[in-house]
Design an enzyme around this catalytic site. Structure first.
Site, PDB file in Angstrom:
ATOM      1  N   VAL A  11       0.755  -1.316   0.202  1.00  0.00           N
ATOM      2  CA  VAL A  11      -0.089   0.048   0.185  1.00  0.00           C
ATOM      3  C   VAL A  11       0.992   1.391  -0.013  1.00  0.00           C
ATOM      4  O   VAL A  11       0.701   1.923  -0.886  1.00  0.00           O
ATOM      5  CB  VAL A  11      -1.053  -0.105   1.356  1.00  0.00           C
ATOM      6  CG1 VAL A  11      -1.667   1.363   1.383  1.00  0.00           C
ATOM      7  CG2 VAL A  11      -1.843  -1.113   1.257  1.00  0.00           C
ATOM      8  N   GLY A 257      -7.852 -15.968  -0.656  1.00  0.00           N
ATOM      9  CA  GLY A 257      -6.780 -15.794  -0.046  1.00  0.00           C
ATOM     10  C   GLY A 257      -6.225 -14.233   0.047  1.00  0.00           C
ATOM     11  O   GLY A 257      -7.055 -13.461  -0.045  1.00  0.00           O
ATOM     12  N   CYS A 260      -5.487  -9.637   2.696  1.00  0.00           N
ATOM     13  CA  CYS A 260      -6.688  -8.717   3.170  1.00  0.00           C
ATOM     14  C   CYS A 260      -8.011  -9.549   3.574  1.00  0.00           C
ATOM     15  O   CYS A 260      -8.445  -9.227   4.793  1.00  0.00           O
ATOM     16  CB  CYS A 260      -6.780  -7.717   1.950  1.00  0.00           C
ATOM     17  SG  CYS A 260      -5.413  -6.647   1.801  1.00  0.00           S
TER      18      CYS A 260
HETATM   19  C1  UDX Z   1      -8.591  -7.080  -2.038  1.00  0.00           C
HETATM   20  C2  UDX Z   1      -9.928  -6.098  -2.434  1.00  0.00           C
HETATM   21  O1  UDX Z   1     -10.207  -6.526  -3.569  1.00  0.00           O
HETATM   22  C3  UDX Z   1      -8.993  -4.479  -2.194  1.00  0.00           C
HETATM   23  O2  UDX Z   1     -10.087  -3.568  -2.512  1.00  0.00           O
HETATM   24  C4  UDX Z   1      -8.583  -4.224  -0.927  1.00  0.00           C
HETATM   25  O3  UDX Z   1      -7.903  -3.185  -0.829  1.00  0.00           O
HETATM   26  C5  UDX Z   1      -7.582  -5.664  -0.689  1.00  0.00           C
HETATM   27  O4  UDX Z   1      -8.127  -6.751  -0.762  1.00  0.00           O
HETATM   28  P1  UDX Z   1      -6.679  -8.368  -2.983  1.00  0.00           P
HETATM   29  O5  UDX Z   1      -6.717  -9.307  -1.820  1.00  0.00           O
HETATM   30  O6  UDX Z   1      -5.473  -7.706  -3.525  1.00  0.00           O
HETATM   31  O7  UDX Z   1      -7.732  -7.196  -3.030  1.00  0.00           O
HETATM   32  O8  UDX Z   1      -7.311  -9.320  -4.357  1.00  0.00           O
HETATM   33  P2  UDX Z   1      -8.690  -9.590  -4.957  1.00  0.00           P
HETATM   34  O9  UDX Z   1      -8.395  -9.305  -6.298  1.00  0.00           O
HETATM   35  O10 UDX Z   1      -9.734  -8.899  -4.273  1.00  0.00           O
HETATM   36  O11 UDX Z   1      -8.940 -11.169  -4.605  1.00  0.00           O
HETATM   37  C6  UDX Z   1      -8.898 -11.489  -3.246  1.00  0.00           C
HETATM   38  C7  UDX Z   1      -9.193 -13.217  -3.245  1.00  0.00           C
HETATM   39  O12 UDX Z   1     -10.448 -13.388  -3.727  1.00  0.00           O
HETATM   40  C8  UDX Z   1      -8.227 -13.959  -4.180  1.00  0.00           C
HETATM   41  O13 UDX Z   1      -7.693 -14.889  -3.465  1.00  0.00           O
HETATM   42  C9  UDX Z   1      -9.135 -14.187  -5.357  1.00  0.00           C
HETATM   43  O14 UDX Z   1      -8.587 -15.420  -5.853  1.00  0.00           O
HETATM   44  C10 UDX Z   1     -10.350 -14.384  -4.514  1.00  0.00           C
HETATM   45  N1  UDX Z   1     -11.682 -14.253  -5.707  1.00  0.00           N
HETATM   46  C11 UDX Z   1     -11.745 -12.981  -6.252  1.00  0.00           C
HETATM   47  C12 UDX Z   1     -12.396 -15.255  -5.781  1.00  0.00           C
HETATM   48  O15 UDX Z   1     -12.201 -16.441  -5.118  1.00  0.00           O
HETATM   49  N2  UDX Z   1     -13.281 -14.829  -6.669  1.00  0.00           N
HETATM   50  C13 UDX Z   1     -13.729 -13.977  -7.163  1.00  0.00           C
HETATM   51  O16 UDX Z   1     -14.589 -13.906  -7.931  1.00  0.00           O
HETATM   52  C14 UDX Z   1     -12.579 -12.740  -7.076  1.00  0.00           C
END
Ligand code: UDX
Length: 431
Positions: A11, A257, A260
């Site tokens: 960040v 995963g 966050c």
């Molecule tokens: C997330 C939030 O999107 C972001 O706004 C916040 O600031 C930080 O946390 P991030 O953790 O980087 O961002 O990734 P993101 O793209 O949100 O995916 C998070 C997890 O969800 C990943 O493991 C992804 O594989 C999973 N995911 C995402 C799913 O399983 N299905 C989906 O439809 C979308």
């Protein structure tokens, strides 16, 4: 404007680089000399597409200044951002020790009026504690206000998400602080939600927890689809076309995963519990997410006639999602550990996260590319939907495996195409 970021992780570094690119002078304070020296030379400690170029451009333009010292950075800054980690404690609550330690050091170095803004994700009520700490630590006569300025960056698209945020949230108790933050954020040209500290803190947790809820809802629908012969991808596509629902974050698979969602869902449950509310909905979101990983292991056993002992399994992808090297709470870790504990022999590969994975995943062979990963295997499990895997030559994959069995935890491939090629194929929620 001159500002400071304390912390240069996913960040802090991205936000600091973008603010510098907008013409601000940005000090970045770290606490590890080697990392600071590397940053001065444009060596970035994280994999984030496009970040290295922006950092180099602004280091060369002397707008982005890396330092170990709070002086003179804090005194020169109109706003100081706290952007340090808040990892989960065993109880699920956020560990705020670094936030508080940094707040005290900022307080000690305050000069003229400064806004101290917390960008780290912190529980509701934290900014009030930050204010108390600074009040005690500051020199006589130093004036400040605190603000909550949460971020909504996704790893892998952090530059884009920073440049084009859906909204900027600013929580403050003072008009003077609000004016400084509005001035600083004007170039983002997006809706500003100006509110109080507690509301701004809650918006962050509620946003991430709702996104995690969408994902667990999609995974629950996937289980129902498998039980009824429906196709979850088509069903959720139909659901997501409703503009009130939206298509994004409805992809069933191995679940969420990262650093966050798991942390923020746990923290919001802990915050609610501390205030006398048992957030049962989020308890269920967590349970479904855990079950999504267990289901991958269960399907692997099923595809190997009920026993993985002694079987060779190739795992494609380790990072918690594509376009990042981040292994924090990656589903692949639990899946590989469970299969290895059942006696499977694992060979794994990830284009970016492999070095990080080697420090976390033991007793596992690491391959040099996708084809090396699948060679001689009895089962291939795709855990992370990297483009490299989407573009694999599946005929070549079939020629390399011992038996053509493919478990696709991110629904990258088409079930009919895979079975027509002679693979025994399973996805998540697919007919
Ligand atoms: C997330 C939030 O999107 C972001 O706004 C916040 O600031 C930080 O946390 P991030 O953790 O980087 O961002 O990734 P993101 O793209 O949100 O995916 C998070 C997890 O969800 C990943 O493991 C992804 O594989 C999973 N995911 C995402 C799913 O399983 N299905 C989906 O439809 C979308």
């Amino acid at each position: 404007m001159t500002i400071t970021f304390v912390g240069h992780g996913y960040v802090g570094l991205v936000s600091a680089a973008i603010f510098a690119d907008m013409g601000n002078i940005v000090h970045v304070i770290g606490h590890t000399e080697e990392k600071i020296e590397n940053l001065k030379r444009g060596i970035i400690p994280i994999f984030e597409p496009g970040l290295a170029e922006i950092v180099k451009r602004n280091v060369d333009a002397k707008r982005l200044l890396f330092t170990l010292d709070y002086d003179p950075a804090i005194k020169e800054s109109a706003a100081v951002f706290i952007a340090v980690g808040t990892p989960p404690l065993p109880s699920g609550e956020a560990d705020l020790s670094v936030v508080f330690a940094v707040a005290e050091k900022i307080g000690q170095h305050l000069g003229g009026y400064t806004v101290v803004a917390t960008k780290s994700t912190v529980p509701v009520g934290t900014n009030a504690k930050v204010k108390e700490i600074i009040e005690k630590a500051k020199p006589e006569g130093a004036e400040f206000d605190v603000a909550s300025c949460p971020e909504f960056l996704r790893e892998g698209t952090a530059i884009e998400d920073t440049l084009h945020p859906d909204r900027v949230v600013i929580g403050t108790e003072s008009k003077r602080a609000e004016d400084v933050m509005l001035e600083l954020h004007k170039p983002f040209n997006t809706e500003i939600v100006a509110t109080n500290l507690e509301t701004a803190e809650l918006i962050k947790y509620a946003s991430n927890s709702f996104l995690a809820t969408k994902i667990s809802f999609a995974n629950a629908i996937a289980k129902l689809a498998e039980a009824t012969g429906a196709d979850a991808i088509e069903a959720l596509h139909g659901v997501g076309l409703d503009k009130r629902i939206g298509k994004r974050f409805l992809a069933p698979g191995a679940g969420y995963g990262g650093s966050c969602f798991p942390k923020d869902v746990k923290a919001l449950i802990a915050i609610a519990r501390a205030h006398g509310y048992e957030f049962e909905l989020l308890n269920e979101v967590e349970r479904i997410n855990k079950e999504a990983r267990q289901d991958i292991v269960r399907k692997a056993e099923k595809m190997l006639e009920g026993d993985v002992k002694g079987k060779k399994i190739g795992v494609l992808g380790l990072a918690f999602k594509p376009d990042t090297d981040d292994m924090r709470d990656a589903p692949a870790i639990d899946v590989i550990n469970a299969l290895r504990d059942k006696g499977a022999e694992i060979k794994a590969y990830d284009p970016e996260a492999q070095e990080n994975a080697k420090t976390i995943i033991k007793d596992t062979e690491f391959a040099k590319d996708a084809y090396d990963t699948v060679t001689g295997t009895d089962l291939v499990i795709l855990m992370t939907e990297w483009n490299e895997f989407k573009e694999m030559d599946l005929a070549k994959v079939k020629s390399l495996v011992t038996s053509p069995v493919f478990l696709d935890s991110r629904n990258v491939f088409n079930p009919k195409e895979m079975t027509d090629m002679g693979f025994a194929y399973m996805g998540v929620g697919r007919t």
